[in-house]
Motif scaffolding. Structure first.
Motif, PDB file in Angstrom:
ATOM      1  N   CYS A 172      39.697  40.687  48.188  1.00 50.60           N
ATOM      2  CA  CYS A 172      38.835  39.857  47.348  1.00 50.60           C
ATOM      3  C   CYS A 172      39.110  40.157  45.879  1.00 50.60           C
ATOM      4  N   ILE A 173      39.332  39.118  45.093  1.00 47.96           N
ATOM      5  CA  ILE A 173      39.560  39.240  43.666  1.00 47.96           C
ATOM      6  C   ILE A 173      38.446  38.502  42.938  1.00 47.96           C
ATOM      7  N   GLY A 174      37.725  39.221  42.074  1.00 45.05           N
ATOM      8  CA  GLY A 174      36.696  38.603  41.249  1.00 45.05           C
ATOM      9  C   GLY A 174      37.281  38.198  39.914  1.00 45.05           C
ATOM     10  N   VAL A 175      36.962  36.994  39.456  1.00 44.96           N
ATOM     11  CA  VAL A 175      37.485  36.475  38.193  1.00 44.96           C
ATOM     12  C   VAL A 175      36.319  35.956  37.360  1.00 44.96           C
ATOM     13  N   ASP A 176      36.153  36.523  36.160  1.00 44.74           N
ATOM     14  CA  ASP A 176      35.082  36.102  35.256  1.00 44.74           C
ATOM     15  C   ASP A 176      35.704  35.612  33.958  1.00 44.74           C
ATOM     16  N   ALA A 210      49.367  34.386  41.589  1.00 44.74           N
ATOM     17  CA  ALA A 210      48.749  33.173  42.142  1.00 44.74           C
ATOM     18  C   ALA A 210      47.678  33.490  43.180  1.00 44.74           C
ATOM     19  N   GLY A 211      47.217  34.763  43.220  1.00 45.11           N
ATOM     20  CA  GLY A 211      46.173  35.132  44.168  1.00 45.11           C
ATOM     21  C   GLY A 211      46.600  35.027  45.610  1.00 45.11           C
ATOM     22  N   ARG A 212      47.893  35.155  45.859  1.00 42.19           N
ATOM     23  CA  ARG A 212      48.421  34.950  47.204  1.00 42.19           C
ATOM     24  C   ARG A 212      47.741  35.870  48.217  1.00 42.19           C
ATOM     25  N   ASP A 213      47.343  35.289  49.338  1.00 48.95           N
ATOM     26  CA  ASP A 213      46.753  36.024  50.466  1.00 48.95           C
ATOM     27  C   ASP A 213      45.451  36.721  50.092  1.00 48.95           C
ATOM     28  N   ALA A 214      44.758  36.231  49.067  1.00 53.32           N
ATOM     29  CA  ALA A 214      43.499  36.852  48.651  1.00 53.32           C
ATOM     30  C   ALA A 214      42.390  35.806  48.610  1.00 53.32           C
ATOM     31  N   THR A 215      41.150  36.262  48.711  1.00 48.78           N
ATOM     32  CA  THR A 215      39.991  35.421  48.444  1.00 48.78           C
ATOM     33  C   THR A 215      39.634  35.604  46.977  1.00 48.78           C
ATOM     34  N   VAL A 216      39.676  34.542  46.212  1.00 50.26           N
ATOM     35  CA  VAL A 216      39.363  34.595  44.785  1.00 50.26           C
ATOM     36  C   VAL A 216      37.945  34.062  44.587  1.00 50.26           C
ATOM     37  N   VAL A 217      37.073  34.904  44.022  1.00 51.97           N
ATOM     38  CA  VAL A 217      35.696  34.507  43.724  1.00 51.97           C
ATOM     39  C   VAL A 217      35.595  34.368  42.206  1.00 51.97           C
TER      40      VAL A 217
END
Length: 688
Positions: free
Chosen positions: A16-20, A66-73
């Motif tokens: 999981c990657i958080g982006v603010d 590109a956030g490959r294979d991750a859940t981007v929140v």
């Protein structure tokens, strides 16, 4: 479905990657479990003209191109900025005959009670794109709960309205019919006909299934105006992502799919600040703190909130207005002031010092960033006072990648000081004092004005500037302590990695509480919980479970607004007690009404770190990495400087001192000590 998103990938099955996205920096956090170690953080300069560009750069720097294979929140300000600036889509409104001006009349309340010429917000839909239809619904004459349609438009009437909407050039439309909270079928019939013409349609009761037409209409119109903007942004962002799953944080603190965010963007207006509250609550739980006040000092503004463990739905704001428009979807109770690191300091025509709300933003940013800025900001004041490292350091802000121009900041404050008749250091001190006063007032709104004692409420401060102001604010308000979490400048992004998928549903009753048996109330709640559970999605997620919260919105008969209480036995008695605790009085024997029933379904992951409380280790002195010259209240002095990455649990830093780290700086004033907790958080307490 929003283009580019694979909704088949289950939430929780990937990193999981958080982006603010903030006004100055875009923060990214690659969340990890306790066993995997500390989350990875990246901060990149925001790109306001194309926020997705900064996200792509940050993902590359994070090692997840590109956030490959991750859940981007993602927490985004796109919807909020569009509403604040009026950069919206061409929306239309379809409503009952005679009610096209309701969205402009609103509650007839003056936006500024004492203004001689108050300025009302510009309507989001001009009158030329408001259309009437002959339709009426009324309360059920039999006395049963609900409403009945008494005037039904013909197919020809609906076709006529659809033709008029299409001819107006509108690309989206809000359908807002009276009493649709009780019977949404007429709205949905009209909405379906408009959708067949290729329009993005918002049916008001599908967003807010509650009475109060002004608020429901306003929310639906705002949503319709935002759909073209947010949908376009999410589609562009999806083009920069690989096969990742994109979710957006709601203003209520829960996650929702990008597909739903594109069709219901009004739910994500305050998604960035909400992530900070989620992250702060997580850090507070780890530190063993209970109810807290949170302070998120970013580049453009500072957001303040209050969080009490277990408050759930009762912690949501009772009334929310954004840019003057009522927004009635679930939203955390937040208070924002236009004071952040990028806030511009100036001397007005009367010779008084002003700080904000104008901001230098990301471009050009503070003078010390060396990007062409020439007006002093709050960040520049901290640089002049020596609280932010004057030289790049691997253990300092952004890992030393940003070399500050201290001389330029000093020159800017010399110019400001000339207008005030003081030197650069005194001008910088005055600016910091003014900024602190603004944030102190904001904290007072969320504590004293809400009937909460700041003396019993610890402060959790974060954001790029939170650690610089935390101790002074806590001391000024008599708070017991201030907690600066690890990675404070990216805590909002971290909170997004800890947020859970959530869905809310509500139902209006408007009936005396004494007439509603427990069994009937529970049947209604079961139906709401089922709807909320369905809205979460059907995918099975390993290690997850769904929990439900239910609450009642209650009032005395004759009151205009209500209190939210958790559902439980004897709701009338609970309301009397809550009303007296909030307002200092109650009306024993007066009729109590249940206005709304509300339910929330939340998907909880089994690895919730907030369950594990961080134990306070044995205190022992910390070792500094050098000294730094700073301006203190009694003059200049050299104080100890520390790198947070080198501090160990139990280390104690005695003020005055500076603690540097990648995403921010913590200032420990004289008379304050900072102890490092087991998870790396700094607990600041006054020694007085």
């Amino acid at each position: 479905m929003v283009a580019g998103f694979d909704e088949r990938v289950p939430s929780g099955a990937a990193p999981c990657i958080g982006v603010d996205t903030g006004g100055t920096f875009t923060d990214l956090v690659l969340g990890k479990s306790a066993e995997e170690g500390t989350p990875r953080i990246e901060k990149v300069a925001s790109t306001p003209d194309d926020p997705g560009l900064a996200i792509a750069r940050g993902l590359e720097a994070l090692g997840a191109p590109a956030g490959r294979d991750a859940t981007v929140v993602h927490g985004t300000t796109v919807a909020l900025n569009a509403l604040l600036t009026g950069s919206l889509g061409e929306a239309a409104l379809v409503t009952n005959a005679g009610f096209v001006d309701l969205v402009e009349i609103d509650r007839q309340a003056r936006p500024d009670l004492y203004a001689l010429e108050p300025v009302r917000p510009v309507p989001l839909v001009p009158r030329k794109r408001r259309f009437e239809i002959e339709q009426r619904s009324e309360p059920d004459p039999s006395g049963a709960s609900g409403v009945v349609e008494t005037t039904r438009p013909s197919d020809e009437d609906i076709d006529r309205v659809c033709d008029a909407v299409v001819a107006s050039g509108a690309t989206s439309v809000a359908v807002c019919l009276l009493h649709s909270y009780g019977d949404p079928a007429p709205e949905r019939r009209v909405a379906a006909a408009l959708a067949e013409r290729g329009l993005d349609v918002t049916a008001s009761a599908d967003l807010v299934a509650e009475y109060r037409e002004a608020e429901r209409f306003s929310t639906a119109v705002a949503n319709a105006a935002l759909v073209p903007v947010v949908r376009s942004y999410l589609e562009r962002l999806s083009g920069r992502l690989a096969t990742s799953r994109l979710e957006i944080l709601q203003s209520s603190g829960g996650r929702l799919t990008a597909e739903r965010a594109a069709s219901e963007p009004v739910r994500v207006l305050l998604s960035g600040p909400a992530g900070g509250v989620v992250g702060a609550a997580h850090s507070a739980a780890r530190a063993g703190l209970g109810a807290i006040a949170t302070l998120d000092m970013g580049g453009t503004s500072t957001d303040v909130a209050f969080h009490a463990p277990g408050a759930g739905l009762a912690s949501l704001a009772e009334e929310v207005r954004v840019a003057g428009h009522s927004i009635a979807v679930p939203t955390l109770d937040l208070h924002t002031v236009g004071c952040g690191g990028g806030s511009i300091a100036r001397v007005d025509a009367g010779g008084a010092l002003r700080v904000g709300p104008e901001s230098a933003g990301a471009d050009p940013g503070p003078v010390s960033f060396g990007r062409g800025g020439d007006v002093p900001t709050v960040t520049d004041a901290y640089v002049v006072l020596g609280r932010i490292a004057p030289r790049a350091s691997e253990g300092g802000f952004l890992g030393g990648s940003l070399q500050l121009d201290v001389d330029a900041a000093v020159r800017a404050y010399e110019r400001l000081g000339a207008g005030l008749g003081v030197d650069a250091a005194r001008a910088a001190t005055a600016v910091v004092d003014a900024a602190n006063a603004s944030m102190r007032r904001a904290l007072g709104v969320m504590t004293m004005q809400r009937g909460r004692d700041p003396g019993a409420t610890p402060l959790v401060a974060f954001g790029g500037g939170g650690g610089l102001a935390a101790a002074e604010l806590a001391m000024a308000l008599g708070m017991p302590s201030a907690l600066v979490p690890s990675g404070p400048g990216a805590l909002s992004a971290f909170g997004m990695t800890r947020a859970e998928r959530a869905a809310d549903r509500s139902h209006t009753l408007l009936r005396p509480a004494s007439e509603i048996a427990d069994a009937e109330r529970q049947r209604l709640f079961e139906a709401l919980c089922s709807e909320a559970r369905e809205a979460l999605g059907d995918e099975a997620v390993e290690g997850s479970d769904v929990v439900f919260e239910t609450s009642l919105a209650m009032r005395y008969r004759g009151q205009s607004y209500e209190l939210a209480l958790p559902d439980g036995p004897a709701p009338e008695a609970a309301f009397h007690a809550a009303h007296e605790a909030r307002f200092g009085w109650q009306l024993a024997g007066h009729e109590v009404q249940i206005v709304h029933l509300r339910a929330r379904a939340t998907r909880i992951m089994s690895d919730d770190l907030a369950r594990d409380r961080a134990q306070v280790p044995t205190p022992h002195p910390a070792r500094s990495v050098g000294t730094r010259e700073v301006v203190l209240p009694d003059g200049r002095a050299r104080v100890a400087a520390f790198e947070r990455s080198l501090l160990a649990p139990g280390n104690v830093v005695e003020g005055p001192a500076i603690v540097d780290e990648y995403s921010g700086t913590t200032y420990v004033p004289p008379g304050v000590s900072a102890q490092v907790l087991a998870d790396g958080a700094l607990l600041l307490q006054s020694e007085r």
